[in-house]
Design a protein around this motif. Structure first.
Motif, PDB file in Angstrom:
ATOM      1  N   ASP A 167       0.834  -1.210   0.000  1.00 13.82           N
ATOM      2  CA  ASP A 167       0.000   0.000   0.000  1.00 13.82           C
ATOM      3  C   ASP A 167       0.866   1.256   0.000  1.00 13.82           C
ATOM      4  OD1 ASP A 167      -2.322  -1.481  -0.001  1.00 13.82           O
ATOM      5  OD2 ASP A 167      -2.703  -1.259   2.150  1.00 13.82           O
ATOM      6  N   ARG A 168       1.918   1.243   0.802  1.00 16.60           N
ATOM      7  CA  ARG A 168       2.764   2.436   0.881  1.00 16.60           C
ATOM      8  C   ARG A 168       3.566   2.616  -0.407  1.00 16.60           C
ATOM      9  NH1 ARG A 168       7.006   4.127   5.760  1.00 16.60           N
ATOM     10  NH2 ARG A 168       7.077   6.363   5.194  1.00 16.60           N
ATOM     11  N   TRP A 169       4.039   1.514  -0.975  1.00 13.61           N
ATOM     12  CA  TRP A 169       4.756   1.590  -2.259  1.00 13.61           C
ATOM     13  C   TRP A 169       3.855   2.238  -3.313  1.00 13.61           C
ATOM     14  CZ3 TRP A 169       4.470   0.321  -7.327  1.00 13.61           C
ATOM     15  CH2 TRP A 169       5.649   0.233  -8.063  1.00 13.61           C
ATOM     16  N   LEU A 170       2.623   1.757  -3.413  1.00 18.42           N
ATOM     17  CA  LEU A 170       1.683   2.284  -4.405  1.00 18.42           C
ATOM     18  C   LEU A 170       1.324   3.741  -4.102  1.00 18.42           C
ATOM     19  CD1 LEU A 170      -0.522  -0.899  -4.675  1.00 18.42           C
ATOM     20  CD2 LEU A 170       0.780   0.089  -6.565  1.00 18.42           C
ATOM     21  N   HIS A 171       1.202   4.066  -2.825  1.00 22.26           N
ATOM     22  CA  HIS A 171       0.883   5.443  -2.428  1.00 22.26           C
ATOM     23  C   HIS A 171       1.974   6.407  -2.890  1.00 22.26           C
ATOM     24  CE1 HIS A 171      -0.373   8.870  -0.027  1.00 22.26           C
ATOM     25  NE2 HIS A 171       0.794   8.867   0.608  1.00 22.26           N
ATOM     26  N   ILE A 172       3.216   6.023  -2.705  1.00 21.91           N
ATOM     27  CA  ILE A 172       4.328   6.895  -3.090  1.00 21.91           C
ATOM     28  C   ILE A 172       4.365   7.091  -4.600  1.00 21.91           C
ATOM     29  CG2 ILE A 172       6.860   7.039  -3.180  1.00 21.91           C
ATOM     30  CD1 ILE A 172       6.794   5.716  -0.330  1.00 21.91           C
ATOM     31  N   HIS A 173       4.134   6.035  -5.350  1.00 18.90           N
ATOM     32  CA  HIS A 173       4.094   6.191  -6.811  1.00 18.90           C
ATOM     33  C   HIS A 173       2.909   7.058  -7.233  1.00 18.90           C
ATOM     34  CE1 HIS A 173       7.342   3.594  -8.490  1.00 18.90           C
ATOM     35  NE2 HIS A 173       7.353   3.200  -7.214  1.00 18.90           N
ATOM     36  N   GLY A 174       1.791   6.926  -6.551  1.00 22.25           N
ATOM     37  CA  GLY A 174       0.645   7.777  -6.837  1.00 22.25           C
ATOM     38  C   GLY A 174       0.940   9.237  -6.568  1.00 22.25           C
ATOM     39  N   LEU A 175       1.662   9.513  -5.471  1.00 21.80           N
ATOM     40  CA  LEU A 175       2.061  10.886  -5.175  1.00 21.80           C
ATOM     41  C   LEU A 175       2.949  11.444  -6.284  1.00 21.80           C
ATOM     42  CD1 LEU A 175       2.979  10.628  -1.363  1.00 21.80           C
ATOM     43  CD2 LEU A 175       1.031  11.870  -2.339  1.00 21.80           C
ATOM     44  N   ALA A 176       3.907  10.638  -6.730  1.00 22.86           N
ATOM     45  CA  ALA A 176       4.789  11.079  -7.814  1.00 22.86           C
ATOM     46  C   ALA A 176       3.983  11.378  -9.073  1.00 22.86           C
ATOM     47  CB  ALA A 176       5.850  10.020  -8.087  1.00 22.86           C
ATOM     48  N   HIS A 177       3.027  10.512  -9.389  1.00 19.45           N
ATOM     49  CA  HIS A 177       2.186  10.735 -10.568  1.00 19.45           C
ATOM     50  C   HIS A 177       1.393  12.030 -10.429  1.00 19.45           C
ATOM     51  CE1 HIS A 177       2.158   6.082 -11.377  1.00 19.45           C
ATOM     52  NE2 HIS A 177       3.363   6.623 -11.473  1.00 19.45           N
ATOM     53  N   ASP A 178       0.881  12.290  -9.231  1.00 25.28           N
ATOM     54  CA  ASP A 178       0.137  13.530  -8.984  1.00 25.28           C
ATOM     55  C   ASP A 178       1.003  14.766  -9.226  1.00 25.28           C
ATOM     56  OD1 ASP A 178      -2.227  12.251  -8.321  1.00 25.28           O
ATOM     57  OD2 ASP A 178      -1.898  12.382  -6.155  1.00 25.28           O
ATOM     58  N   MET A 179       2.316  14.621  -9.003  1.00 23.90           N
ATOM     59  CA  MET A 179       3.239  15.747  -9.197  1.00 23.90           C
ATOM     60  C   MET A 179       3.751  15.848 -10.625  1.00 23.90           C
ATOM     61  SD  MET A 179       5.536  15.479  -5.729  1.00 23.90           S
ATOM     62  CE  MET A 179       4.740  15.288  -4.125  1.00 23.90           C
ATOM     63  N   GLY A 180       3.256  14.969 -11.497  1.00 21.88           N
ATOM     64  CA  GLY A 180       3.683  15.004 -12.888  1.00 21.88           C
ATOM     65  C   GLY A 180       4.918  14.191 -13.182  1.00 21.88           C
ATOM     66  N   MET A 181       5.388  13.402 -12.207  1.00 18.41           N
ATOM     67  CA  MET A 181       6.549  12.544 -12.435  1.00 18.41           C
ATOM     68  C   MET A 181       6.097  11.169 -12.908  1.00 18.41           C
ATOM     69  SD  MET A 181       9.498  13.218  -9.573  1.00 18.41           S
ATOM     70  CE  MET A 181       8.482  13.282  -8.108  1.00 18.41           C
ATOM     71  N   LYS A 182       6.748  10.655 -13.932  1.00 16.65           N
ATOM     72  CA  LYS A 182       6.499   9.300 -14.390  1.00 16.65           C
ATOM     73  C   LYS A 182       7.338   8.326 -13.567  1.00 16.65           C
ATOM     74  CE  LYS A 182       3.923  10.534 -17.927  1.00 16.65           C
ATOM     75  NZ  LYS A 182       2.486  10.186 -18.025  1.00 16.65           N
ATOM     76  N   THR A 183       6.870   7.085 -13.496  1.00 12.93           N
ATOM     77  CA  THR A 183       7.597   6.073 -12.710  1.00 12.93           C
ATOM     78  C   THR A 183       7.573   4.731 -13.418  1.00 12.93           C
ATOM     79  OG1 THR A 183       5.750   5.197 -11.386  1.00 12.93           O
ATOM     80  CG2 THR A 183       6.755   7.251 -10.619  1.00 12.93           C
ATOM     81  N   ASN A 184       8.506   3.874 -13.019  1.00  8.43           N
ATOM     82  CA  ASN A 184       8.531   2.486 -13.474  1.00  8.43           C
ATOM     83  C   ASN A 184       7.796   1.597 -12.474  1.00  8.43           C
ATOM     84  OD1 ASN A 184      10.148   3.428 -15.522  1.00  8.43           O
ATOM     85  ND2 ASN A 184      11.953   2.242 -14.965  1.00  8.43           N
ATOM     86  N   SER A 185       7.466   0.388 -12.895  1.00  9.98           N
ATOM     87  CA  SER A 185       6.888  -0.613 -11.998  1.00  9.98           C
ATOM     88  C   SER A 185       7.594  -1.944 -12.226  1.00  9.98           C
ATOM     89  CB  SER A 185       5.380  -0.767 -12.239  1.00  9.98           C
ATOM     90  OG  SER A 185       5.114  -1.192 -13.566  1.00  9.98           O
ATOM     91  N   THR A 186       7.686  -2.737 -11.171  1.00  8.76           N
ATOM     92  CA  THR A 186       8.393  -4.018 -11.254  1.00  8.76           C
ATOM     93  C   THR A 186       7.629  -5.103 -10.513  1.00  8.76           C
ATOM     94  OG1 THR A 186       9.676  -3.645  -9.223  1.00  8.76           O
ATOM     95  CG2 THR A 186      10.649  -2.853 -11.287  1.00  8.76           C
ATOM     96  N   MET A 187       8.072  -6.341 -10.712  1.00 11.34           N
ATOM     97  CA  MET A 187       7.639  -7.486  -9.908  1.00 11.34           C
ATOM     98  C   MET A 187       8.787  -8.478  -9.879  1.00 11.34           C
ATOM     99  SD  MET A 187       4.484 -10.196 -10.521  1.00 11.34           S
ATOM    100  CE  MET A 187       5.194 -10.859 -12.045  1.00 11.34           C
ATOM    101  N   LEU A 188       9.172  -8.892  -8.687  1.00 12.26           N
ATOM    102  CA  LEU A 188      10.182  -9.934  -8.531  1.00 12.26           C
ATOM    103  C   LEU A 188       9.472 -11.291  -8.547  1.00 12.26           C
ATOM    104  CD1 LEU A 188      13.269 -10.380  -7.933  1.00 12.26           C
ATOM    105  CD2 LEU A 188      12.585 -10.645  -5.538  1.00 12.26           C
ATOM    106  N   PHE A 189       9.889 -12.185  -9.444  1.00 12.84           N
ATOM    107  CA  PHE A 189       9.167 -13.454  -9.578  1.00 12.84           C
ATOM    108  C   PHE A 189      10.156 -14.607  -9.772  1.00 12.84           C
ATOM    109  CE2 PHE A 189      10.136 -12.489 -13.910  1.00 12.84           C
ATOM    110  CZ  PHE A 189      10.154 -13.687 -14.585  1.00 12.84           C
ATOM    111  N   GLY A 190       9.620 -15.813  -9.602  1.00 13.92           N
ATOM    112  CA  GLY A 190      10.432 -17.006  -9.811  1.00 13.92           C
ATOM    113  C   GLY A 190      11.089 -17.515  -8.545  1.00 13.92           C
TER     114      GLY A 190
END
Length: 360
Positions: free
Chosen positions: A200-223
Motif C-alpha cells: 500500500d505504501r509503495w503504491l501510495h508513493i508512486h501515486g504521489l509522484a504521478h500527482d506531481m507530474g513525475m512518471k515512474t517504473n513498476s516491477t515485480m520480482l518473480f520465480g
C-alpha cells in the motif's frame, strides 16, 4: 514444456483478443496456467506489434548504486551489507562525481540511482547527489530512489513522502525507478521482506509522484516462492493504480537471482520467464511498455522476450551491482553497438529512447 490445456472457447478468446482489450484476473490466471507458451507468446506478440510495431527500445544509461549498506535484510537480496560489515561501501559525493565524469565523453541520456537504506547517510546527501547529477549531466534524465528509499527518507526526517518528493524534484529528480515492489501479497512480503514498506505504501508513493507530474517504473520480482495467483494479484494492483493515478511508463518482470542469499529458491526457468512476459503484456492493458531486463534475465532470454510481448531491452547500464551480487551471469554493461547488434539479431528494429520513451 506445458502443453495447452485450454478448452476451445478459451483458445478462441486468447487468439482473438483485440489490442488493448481488458481481461479479468480469472482469465489471466487460466491462460497463465493452461495455455502453451506458444499460444501466450503469439497473443502477446500481436498486442506488442499493435502498440509498437517491430520497434525494440533501448536507452543509453548509467547505473549508480551509491551504497550497499542497508538496514533491511530482505531474504532474496545478496546486495545488502550491514553497517560496518566487510564489503560494505558508500560513495562519497566526490566518488559519485568521478564515476559520472569517467563517462562524460559518452552521450548518456539517463542516470539510474538506487541503493540500500543506509542509516548513517544524512538526508542532505541525497539532495546533493541529485544536484550533482544535474550539474554534471544537465541534459540527462535523473531516475532515482525507489519508493522504499523515499519512505526511508521520510521516516528518517519525520516528515511525509510528498514533502520528500517535492524537495527532490526541485533539485533534479525527474522520475522514480520501480524497485522495491517485489510481490505485493502480504503473505509473501512477510516471508521475503518483512522489514520493507507495505505494498500500500509503495503504491501510495508512486501515486504521489504521478500527482506531481513525475512518471515512474513498476516491477515485480518473480520465480522464487510466489504463485501465479500472487503474480496476477500484483499485476492487478498495478493496473488499478494506473487507472486511478496514471503515470507508470513500463512494467519490468525481474527474474529472481538464486545465489548468495538466504531464500534458497531456484529461480524461474526460461519458459516461466517468457510466460510471465506474455501474461504481463496481455493483462496490463494500461501500461504501455514491457521491459526485458537483460541484466537479470540474461541476453538470450531477453531476446526471446521480444517475441513474447516485451518491447524494451533496457540499456547500456554499466556496473549493475544488485543482480550480479546474487549471481546474475549477464555482462555488467553493454555498449551501444552491442545493444544494436543484439536487438537486430532478433529481427526487431533497435530504437534509442529516453526515460519517457521519446525516440532519439
Amino acid at each position: 514444456m506445458i502443453e495447452s490445456r485450454l478448452d476451445s472457447s478459451a483458445k478462441k478468446r486468447l487468439a482473438t483478443l483485440k489490442a488493448g482489450e481488458r481481461i479479468d484476473p480469472e482469465f489471466a490466471l487460466k491462460i497463465a496456467r493452461e495455455a502453451s507458451v506458444h499460444e501466450l507468446g503469439e497473443a502477446a506478440l500481436k498486442q506488442r506489434r499493435a502498440r509498437h510495431g517491430d520497434k525494440a527500445y533501448y536507452v543509453y544509461n548509467q547505473h549508480l548504486n551509491y551504497t550497499n549498506v542497508c538496514r533491511n535484510q530482505c531474504r532474496f537480496c545478496a546486495f545488502f551489507k550491514k553497517a560496518g560489515e566487510e564489503g560494505g561501501y558508500t560513495y562519497s559525493l566526490e566518488e559519485a562525481r568521478k564515476r559520472l565524469m569517467d563517462r562524460i565523453h559518452e552521450p548518456i541520456r539517463e542516470i539510474h540511482i538506487t541503493g540500500g537504506l543506509n542509516p548513517d547517510l544524512p538526508y542532505q546527501y541525497y539532495l546533493d547527489l541529485l544536484a550533482l547529477c544535474k550539474e554534471v549531466r544537465p541534459q540527462a534524465v535523473v531516475k532515482a530512489f525507489t519508493a522504499v528509499e523515499v519512505a526511508h527518507f521520510a521516516d528518517t526526517l519525520g516528515t511525509d513522502e510528498a514533502t520528500v518528493l517535492r524537495e527532490m524534484k526541485a533539485v533534479g529528480l525527474d522520475a522514480l525507478p520501480g524497485g522495491g515492489a517485489e510481490v505485493f501479497s502480504p503473505a509473501m512480503r512477510e516471508q521475503l521482506c518483512p522489514e520493507k514498506v507495505t505494498a500500500d505504501r509503495w503504491l501510495h508513493i508512486h501515486g504521489l509522484a504521478h500527482d506531481m507530474g513525475m512518471k515512474t517504473n513498476s516491477t515485480m520480482l518473480f520465480g522464487h516462492i510466489e504463485s501465479w495467483e500472487d503474480r496476477i494479484h500484483h499485476m492487478e494492483r498495478l493496473r488499478v493504480a494506473e487507472d486511478e493515478k496514471p503515470g507508470f511508463i513500463v512494467f519490468i518482470p525481474l527474474a529472481y537471482q538464486p545465489h548468495n542469499n538466504a531464500l534458497g529458491a531456484a529461480g524461474p526457468t526460461g519458459e516461466e520467464y517468457l510466460r510471465t512476459i506474455s501474461v504481463a503484456r496481455l493483462f496490463l492493458d494500461n501500461i504501455p511498455h514491457i521491459k526485458a531486463y537483460w541484466a537479470f534475465s540474461g541476453i538470450k532470454a531477453a531476446q526471446m522476450a521480444l517475441w513474447a510481448g516485451a518491447d524494451d531491452f533496457d540499456g547500456t547500464i554499466v556496473e549493475e551491482k544488485i543482480g550480479h551480487a546474487a549471481g546474475a551471469d549477464s555482462p555488467k554493461g553493454m555498449t551501444i553497438s552491442e545493444l544494436v547488434e543484439t536487438i537486430s539479431a532478433t529481427g526487431f528494429t533497435p530504437v534509442q529512447r529516453d526515460t519517457f520513451f521519446r525516440e532519439l
